[in-house]
Design an enzyme around this catalytic site. Sequence first.
Site, PDB file in Angstrom:
ATOM      1  N   GLU A   1     150.365  75.500  62.998  1.00  0.00           N
ATOM      2  CA  GLU A   1     150.326  75.359  64.357  1.00  0.00           C
ATOM      3  C   GLU A   1     150.078  73.889  64.761  1.00  0.00           C
ATOM      4  O   GLU A   1     151.024  73.114  65.569  1.00  0.00           O
ATOM      5  CB  GLU A   1     149.066  75.935  65.064  1.00  0.00           C
ATOM      6  CG  GLU A   1     148.862  77.472  65.250  1.00  0.00           C
ATOM      7  CD  GLU A   1     148.208  78.065  63.850  1.00  0.00           C
ATOM      8  OE1 GLU A   1     148.051  77.220  63.046  1.00  0.00           O
ATOM      9  OE2 GLU A   1     148.472  79.242  63.718  1.00  0.00           O
TER      10      GLU A   1
ATOM     11  N   HIS B   1     143.139  45.466  63.030  1.00  0.00           N
ATOM     12  CA  HIS B   1     143.367  45.911  61.585  1.00  0.00           C
ATOM     13  C   HIS B   1     144.223  45.220  60.951  1.00  0.00           C
ATOM     14  O   HIS B   1     145.443  45.403  60.681  1.00  0.00           O
ATOM     15  CB  HIS B   1     143.704  47.434  61.592  1.00  0.00           C
ATOM     16  CG  HIS B   1     142.812  48.330  62.272  1.00  0.00           C
ATOM     17  ND1 HIS B   1     142.993  48.534  63.813  1.00  0.00           N
ATOM     18  CD2 HIS B   1     141.969  49.092  61.959  1.00  0.00           C
ATOM     19  CE1 HIS B   1     141.988  49.301  64.067  1.00  0.00           C
ATOM     20  NE2 HIS B   1     141.224  49.829  62.956  1.00  0.00           N
TER      21      HIS B   1
ATOM     22  N   HIS C   1     140.058  46.099  56.485  1.00  0.00           N
ATOM     23  CA  HIS C   1     140.748  47.256  57.091  1.00  0.00           C
ATOM     24  C   HIS C   1     140.714  47.229  58.714  1.00  0.00           C
ATOM     25  O   HIS C   1     141.832  47.187  59.316  1.00  0.00           O
ATOM     26  CB  HIS C   1     139.889  48.758  56.661  1.00  0.00           C
ATOM     27  CG  HIS C   1     140.402  49.666  57.758  1.00  0.00           C
ATOM     28  ND1 HIS C   1     141.445  50.383  57.598  1.00  0.00           N
ATOM     29  CD2 HIS C   1     139.676  50.077  58.954  1.00  0.00           C
ATOM     30  CE1 HIS C   1     141.175  51.263  58.766  1.00  0.00           C
ATOM     31  NE2 HIS C   1     140.222  50.982  59.428  1.00  0.00           N
TER      32      HIS C   1
ATOM     33  N   HIS D   1     139.876  85.933  69.054  1.00  0.00           N
ATOM     34  CA  HIS D   1     141.432  85.781  69.481  1.00  0.00           C
ATOM     35  C   HIS D   1     141.502  85.670  70.996  1.00  0.00           C
ATOM     36  O   HIS D   1     142.626  85.521  71.508  1.00  0.00           O
ATOM     37  CB  HIS D   1     142.183  87.019  68.771  1.00  0.00           C
ATOM     38  CG  HIS D   1     142.561  86.887  67.537  1.00  0.00           C
ATOM     39  ND1 HIS D   1     141.808  86.586  66.607  1.00  0.00           N
ATOM     40  CD2 HIS D   1     143.661  86.823  67.015  1.00  0.00           C
ATOM     41  CE1 HIS D   1     142.240  86.672  65.224  1.00  0.00           C
ATOM     42  NE2 HIS D   1     143.578  86.911  65.590  1.00  0.00           N
TER      43      HIS D   1
HETATM   44  C1  LIG Z   1     142.520  61.762  62.911  1.00  0.00           C
HETATM   45  C2  LIG Z   1     141.707  60.628  62.819  1.00  0.00           C
HETATM   46  N1  LIG Z   1     140.497  60.223  62.223  1.00  0.00           N
HETATM   47  C3  LIG Z   1     139.995  59.081  62.463  1.00  0.00           C
HETATM   48  C4  LIG Z   1     140.534  57.981  62.448  1.00  0.00           C
HETATM   49  C5  LIG Z   1     139.787  56.720  62.418  1.00  0.00           C
HETATM   50  N2  LIG Z   1     140.306  55.861  61.244  1.00  0.00           N
HETATM   51  C6  LIG Z   1     141.253  54.825  61.440  1.00  0.00           C
HETATM   52  S1  LIG Z   1     141.989  54.302  59.976  1.00  0.00           S
HETATM   53  C7  LIG Z   1     140.853  55.328  59.047  1.00  0.00           C
HETATM   54  C8  LIG Z   1     141.088  55.515  57.746  1.00  0.00           C
HETATM   55  C9  LIG Z   1     141.381  54.114  56.998  1.00  0.00           C
HETATM   56  O1  LIG Z   1     141.835  54.324  55.752  1.00  0.00           O
HETATM   57  P1  LIG Z   1     143.351  54.412  55.448  1.00  0.00           P
HETATM   58  O2  LIG Z   1     143.842  55.275  56.119  1.00  0.00           O
HETATM   59  O3  LIG Z   1     143.659  54.296  53.931  1.00  0.00           O
HETATM   60  O4  LIG Z   1     143.863  52.869  55.956  1.00  0.00           O
HETATM   61  P2  LIG Z   1     143.582  51.532  55.431  1.00  0.00           P
HETATM   62  O5  LIG Z   1     142.078  51.167  55.377  1.00  0.00           O
HETATM   63  O6  LIG Z   1     144.559  51.475  54.254  1.00  0.00           O
HETATM   64  O7  LIG Z   1     144.318  50.414  56.540  1.00  0.00           O
HETATM   65  C10 LIG Z   1     140.025  56.019  60.129  1.00  0.00           C
HETATM   66  C11 LIG Z   1     139.111  56.972  59.665  1.00  0.00           C
HETATM   67  C12 LIG Z   1     141.821  58.058  63.129  1.00  0.00           C
HETATM   68  N3  LIG Z   1     142.541  57.015  63.595  1.00  0.00           N
HETATM   69  N4  LIG Z   1     142.404  59.185  63.131  1.00  0.00           N
END
Ligand SMILES: Cc1ncc(C[n+]2csc(CCOP(=O)(O)OP(=O)(O)O)c2C)c(N)n1
Length: 660
Positions: free
Chosen positions: A407, A27, A258, A469
Site C-alpha cells: 500500500e 544538513h 549530518h 478491518h
Molecule cells: C521517515 C523519516 N524518519 C526519520 C527521519 C529523520 N531523519 C532525517 S535523516 C535521517 C537519517 C540520516 O541518515 P542517512 O539517511 O544515512 O543520511 P546521511 O546521514 O548520510 O545524510 C533521519 C532518521 C526522516 N527524515 N524521515
Amino acid sequence: MIPIFKDLANAVRFLSIDAVQKANSGHPGLPMGMADVATVLFKYYLRFNPKNPSWIDRDRFILSAGHGSMLLYSLLYLTGYKSISIKNIQNFRKLNSICAGHPEYEKNTGIETTTGPLGQGLANAVGMAIAEEKMKKNFGSNLINHKTYVIASDGDFMEGISHESMSLAGHLKLKNLIVFFDNNKISIDGPTSLSISDNYKKRFESYGWSFQEVNGHNEKEISKAIKKSLNSKKPNIISCKTVIGYGSPNKAGKSSSHGAALGEAEVELVRKKLKWKYKPFEIPKEILGEWRKIGEKGILQEKKWNQNYNKKNKKVKVEFLRTINDKLPKNFSKIIQQQKKKFFSLKRNIASRQSSASVLEGITNILPELVGGSADLSGSNNTNTKYSIAIKPSNFKGNYIHYGVREHAMAGIMNGMALHKGIIPYGGTFLIFLDYCKPSVRLSALMGLKVIYIFSHDSIGLGEDGPTHQPIEHLVHLRAIPNLNVFRPADTIETLECWELALKNSNIPSVIALSRQKLPFVTEALTQKNMSSLGAYEVKKENPNPEVVLIASGSEVQIAIEAFEKLKEININSKVVSMPCQELFDKQSKEYKEKILEKNSLKISIEASSIHGWEKYVGLDGISLGMKSFGKSAPIKDLYEHFNLTSNNVVKLAKKMLGK
Ligand SMILES: Cc1ncc(C[n+]2csc(CCOP(=O)(O)OP(=O)(O)O)c2C)c(N)n1
C-alpha cells in the site's frame, strides 16, 4: 583559470555548507559527500533544460534524501535555473524561501518532488519511471524517452517503503531508473552498523536490480557505472562509497556532519583543506561559467526534441498536449451526463464500490492517461473493469497496476506518476489500510497532486472481518489533512459525481470512501448540476422550518431517510442532508451553509465512523451517532443494531431532545 572537475564539485560543496552555516541549520554532510556523484551526473548525463524546467522529456532527478536539500539548490543555481538565485540560497531555510529546509515541489522550478520523509522519493521515482514507460507506449519513443535518477541515503533504504517500491520496480523491469546509493555508512545515531547488517548487493539483486559499486569520489568510476546503467535491462543501483562531510578535517566520516552547521571555524578549515580561496557564496566566474555551460546543453536537446514533436501529426500533438497539461477530453462532461441519466434510470441498489466500477467502465476508454491499480484487492475495491489491462514486466501497454500487497509503495508511486505529468493515477485498498500508506497520502495533499485513492470497505458495514478491518478513526485522519477532498458517496449518482470532481480537481488529491455493502438508490431528482460539488445538499425535505435536520454521509444516508419517514409518521418535521464531502461544504457561502443546516433546528449526524469533527455541524445541542469504540466481528445488521446506528435510535433521540 580553467576549472577542473574538482572545482565544479567544490562549488556545490561550498554553496551548500555556506548556506547551512548562514542559516545555522541544515544538513551539510550529504551535499559534501555526494557532490562528486551529482557533478558527474549533471556534467555528462542528465538531460535537462534550466530555461524550461517543465520540458516533458527531461530526465528526472530526485533527491530522496531530502535533508540534503542544499545539494539540489546548489545544482539548480549553478546550472542556471531562474527559480533559484544566489539570494534564495542565502535565504536557505528562511520564511517563504524556495530554498526550504527540505525540497518542496513547485512546478517549473526544477524541484521535482517534495522529499524529507525518507523513502518517499524512491517510491516517487518508481512512479515517474512507470509514467515514462507508459507514456512512451502511448506516444512513441521519440516523444518520451528519458531516465529517472535518484539519490538515496542509508535512511531511505532502511524504510519499509523502499523495500516495497524497489521490489515492484524490479518486477516491472524499470530499466530507465538509476538510483545512487549514498553509501556513507553513517546515520544520525552513528555508524549504520548499530542498526543494519543487510547485504545490499544480495538484497537489490534479489529484487531484480542491477547492482554496481563505485568509489563515490572518483569521477571516472562514477561515470563508467552510469554509462553501464544506460544500457541495462533492469533498474539500476549504483552504491557510491562516500565520506559524509567530505573535506571537513574534524567532522568528515562522522554523524556530527549530518544535521548541523559545521561551525565557522570548521568551515574555514574545509576551505583550507579543499583549497577553496573564495568568500562565502562567491563562485568564481570561470567555475560558474562552466556550470552554466552544462545547463545550456539542454537547450539544444530540447530543440531536437521539438523537431520530433513538430513532425507528429496534429491529432497526436493535440492528445499529447492535452494529457501533459492535465486537460480532460472535450466530451468528458457530456459522457458524465450520459452516465448520470443512465444511472438514474436504472436506480440500482448496489455497493458504492460497484458504482465506482460502473463509473470507471464509462470513462476508462476515453481517458488513456488513467492508470489504475490496487494493492492486491482488485476484486474487493472494484478498481479493475473489463477495460483494465495489466501492466506487466517490460510491457507497459496496459492501464492497470497490480501493486501487490504494497500500500505504501502504491501511494508513493501514484504521487510519482502524477508528478511526472501525463498520467492520472488511481489506486485502491481497504480504508483501514490508510494506516499503511498515510505518509504518502499526506504528501499527495502537501504537493497538491491529482491522485485518486479508492478506499473501499469504509466502515463497520464491512461486517464479519471484524475490528481489524473496520475503519473507525480513518475518515477523521483524512479530514484533518489540509488540501485533501474526502468523498463518501451515498449511491450510484453521488459516486459518479465524486469521481467527476476528483478528475476535475487538478491540484487536490481525492479519497473516495466506498461501501462494501449494498446501498439503496437515494437520489430523488436527476440534476445536471453536480450536487456533491456543494459538499452537502438536501435529499429530503417536505416542509419549511424543519425541527430536525438529519445529516449523514455514504451508507448512513439511508438510515437518515428511514428516520425522516418515521418522524413524519409522528408529526415531526425533519429533513435529510447528504454530506458526501465536508471539505467542499466548508467552502460554500455562509448563506448556503445556513440554508442547509437550518439555524433553529436540532441537528443529528449519522456516520458509522468516529464522531470526532461532527460537532462543527451539529453544534452544542446536537447529537452525533457514530463509533466511539472499535467495531466487532458480526453480520452487518447485527453490528448496526449493536452500535445503535438505526433509524429507531435516531427517532428516539430526536423525540427526547425535542421533549416529545
Ligand atoms: C521517515 C523519516 N524518519 C526519520 C527521519 C529523520 N531523519 C532525517 S535523516 C535521517 C537519517 C540520516 O541518515 P542517512 O539517511 O544515512 O543520511 P546521511 O546521514 O548520510 O545524510 C533521519 C532518521 C526522516 N527524515 N524521515
